[in-house]
Design an enzyme around this catalytic site. Structure first.
Site, short mmCIF file in Angstrom:
data_model
loop_
_atom_site.label_atom_id
_atom_site.label_comp_id
_atom_site.label_asym_id
_atom_site.label_seq_id
_atom_site.Cartn_x
_atom_site.Cartn_y
_atom_site.Cartn_z
N ASP A 167 0.83 -1.20 0.00
CA ASP A 167 0.00 0.00 0.00
C ASP A 167 0.87 1.26 0.00
OD1 ASP A 167 -2.79 1.04 0.38
OD2 ASP A 167 -1.88 1.94 2.16
N GLU A 227 1.71 -0.60 -5.05
CA GLU A 227 0.76 0.46 -5.37
C GLU A 227 1.58 1.74 -5.39
OE1 GLU A 227 -3.06 3.03 -3.91
OE2 GLU A 227 -1.47 2.49 -2.53
C1 GLC Z 1 -4.19 3.06 -0.80
C2 GLC Z 1 -5.42 2.21 -0.71
C3 GLC Z 1 -6.56 3.08 -0.31
C4 GLC Z 1 -6.24 3.69 1.02
C5 GLC Z 1 -4.92 4.43 0.99
C6 GLC Z 1 -4.43 4.75 2.37
O1 GLC Z 1 -4.30 4.03 -1.80
O2 GLC Z 1 -5.63 1.54 -1.90
O3 GLC Z 1 -7.76 2.37 -0.27
O4 GLC Z 1 -7.26 4.61 1.36
O5 GLC Z 1 -3.92 3.64 0.42
O6 GLC Z 1 -3.99 3.60 3.02
#
Ligand code: GLC
Length: 542
Positions: A199, A258
């Protein structure tokens, strides 16, 4: 399980609280996933990615973790997680779990200790505490959810949270943070997970001195320009450490980033041989429905990874963006485009992600009542942005009325008219989106492991005018072709081969049509309906 499985894998994203409910409380759980593993194996995916199911106050749907080694009671317990991993493996499905290293929950014992400690104390140094500037926050950074990225504590110091105030950012300059996350990775690897989705992988390291950005609307700049809190070079050292841990386990354990970064080139840096295996391709998610746009993003994505020998990923939807049926215009047309996009996407070389419910053709739910919204974006934006709940509505499994076999009442209400979207309704229907996904994922396994070669079919509209600007066509190897008509009018083109599968009822390969090539116009010319895609085997116009 074979070598480099992740290079071509189809990975299914499970947003746990909305996938399937085993105890009837209207919230999905790990037991629900276990009960539906046959659905997932039957769909033909290779792996599952589970969004966070860890102990959490749920300020951000579980992306605010209070204990990284415990399962939240809402979702089950550790033995459910262990059973799920074993049962998935028994069906040949690998399991990725989310790791959330940029921030903890504000109820994490470390942050509780930090708040109880003095400014400058060791406990505060695990987070990013600073003094303000004349009563204002330490700099101009904004939370991705709206408002300032800093919150003041009673003794006057401020702490950084790039997301919700309930998600304080960790200080990755601190050795405790490194040691803790290495241990968390090992904890889950020891339980058999095949890897991690990281994340906010781009966020862990901040620019020295925490310099101002100098402008507002910073969340809107995510994929367009450099920011002092994202994509700093220092993050790569962390992933080199993590790669060593992954490689020390048997069986090709992987990590997918991500990472919202300004360009495909910057993304490729996360994929160097000693770093991560994959990164989500958000430039693909952000591409509007047009032949030129898709051609450009496909080329840029493939070019960016060419130097690092990593696979591209292709992503149409996830739990943070509007579902693509709706992004592409909604209604029948949006669904037709989404089905065509699925065939286009699954024909590309690399790995694909499927977000739960896209195999049912689910649209975004755009009319959730204000009082049910849970996404912190809704509050933080001062009720100007409705947030991401609309893509997180619980899946419809069966029956003709909510909760559609989910168990409920569901934590977000399902639209009353979703009966055609249930798994039960689509099961066995040759024209359903579920059937299309199953066929496509099965055929995809047989695609040659080669790159992609565009070609230019002589596409024409009904008036005989050149329609090539609306059509994409490419070959993989010698025996496979994909054609996509992005336009809103039918086009004709020379038949590229024998039809295998089509996104549109009445066209090639759609559910056993006797002459599935749609209208065969004689002379080997076929008609592609508006917003449709077809897979062909045979000639490749090399
Ligand atoms: C990422 C996740 C999202 C979350 C954010 C903070 O972007 O995919 O859902 O709100 O991180 O953890």
């Amino acid at each position: 399980m074979g070598n480099d499985w992740w290079r071509t894998a189809a990975i299914y994203q499970i947003y746990v609280r909305s996938f399937a409910d085993s105890d009837g409380d209207g919230v999905g759980d790990l037991g629900g996933v276990r009960n539906r593993l046959d659905h997932l194996a039957g769909l033909g995916v290779d792996a599952l990615w589970l969004t966070p199911f860890y102990a959490s106050p749920m300020a951000d749907g579980g992306y605010d973790v209070a204990d990284y080694r415990a399962v939240d009671p809402l979702f089950g317990d550790l033995s459910d997680a262990e059973a799920l991993i074993a049962e998935a493996h028994a069906r040949g499905l690998r399991v990725l779990v989310d790791v959330v290293p940029n921030h903890t929950s504000s109820r994490h014992p470390w942050f509780v200790e930090a708040l109880d400690s003095e400014p400058g104390s060791a406990a505060r140094q695990r987070y990013v505490f600073r003094d303000g500037r004349d009563g204002d926050p330490p700099n101009d950074w904004e939370s991705m959810f709206g408002g300032p990225a800093w919150t003041r504590v009673p003794d006057g110091q401020w702490y950084l949270h790039l997301f919700d105030p309930a998600q304080p950012d960790l200080n990755w300059q601190h050795p405790d943070v490194h040691a803790e996350f290495e241990d968390i990775l090992r904890f889950w690897l020891d339980r058999g997970v095949d890897g991690f989705r990281i994340d906010v992988a781009h966020g862990l390291v901040k620019a020295d001195g925490l310099p101002d950005v100098g402008r507002t609307d910073q969340a809107g700049l995510l994929t367009t320009r450099e920011l002092p809190f994202f994509d700093q070079d220092g993050v790569h050292e962390i992933y080199r450490e993590w790669r060593k841990i992954l490689d020390s386990y048997p069986g090709e354990r992987i990590a997918v980033a991500e990472a919202w970064v300004p360009s495909p080139d910057r993304l490729a840096r996360y994929l160097r041989a000693d770093e991560l295996h994959q990164a989500f391709n958000f430039h693909y998610v952000e591409t509007d429905w047009s032949a030129a746009g898709f051609r450009e993003v496909v080329d840029a994505s493939l070019a960016a990874v060419a130097d690092v020998d990593a696979p591209t990923t292709w992503v149409l939807s996830n739990h943070d963006v509007r579902r693509h049926v709706t992004r592409y215009g909604g209604g029948e047309r949006g669904l037709a485009r989404a089905r065509a996009a699925a065939l286009l996407t699954f024909a590309l070389p690399g790995s694909v992600y499927v977000y739960q419910g896209e195999e049912l053709g689910l649209p975004e739910v755009t009319d959730l009542p204000d009082e049910v919204l849970t996404d912190p974006v809704w509050e933080r934006s001062g009720h100007t942005d409705r947030g991401r709940d609309g893509c997180r509505v619980p899946l419809p499994w069966s029956g003709t009325a909510p909760p559609f076999g989910f168990g409920g009442p569901t934590w977000l209400p399902q639209p009353a008219d979703w009966s055609a979207h249930t798994v039960e309704a689509q099961e066995g229907d040759p024209h359903s989106t579920l059937t299309l996904y199953r066929r496509a994922l099965a055929l995809r396994r047989e695609l040659p492991e080669t790159g992609l070669r565009w070609f230019d079919p002589a596409a024409r509209d009904a008036t005989g005018c050149d329609a090539r600007a609306d059509v994409l066509a490419f070959a993989r190897g010698d025996g496979f072709v994909c054609t996509v008509n992005f336009g809103d009018v039918p086009v004709t083109l020379p038949r590229p081969g024998r039809p295998l599968l089509a996104s549109h009822p009445g066209v090639a390969g759609d559910g056993g049509d006797p002459d599935p090539a749609g209208r065969e116009n004689g002379d080997g010319v076929v008609t592609l309906p508006p917003n449709s895609a077809v897979w062909w085997s045979g000639d490749t116009h090399g």
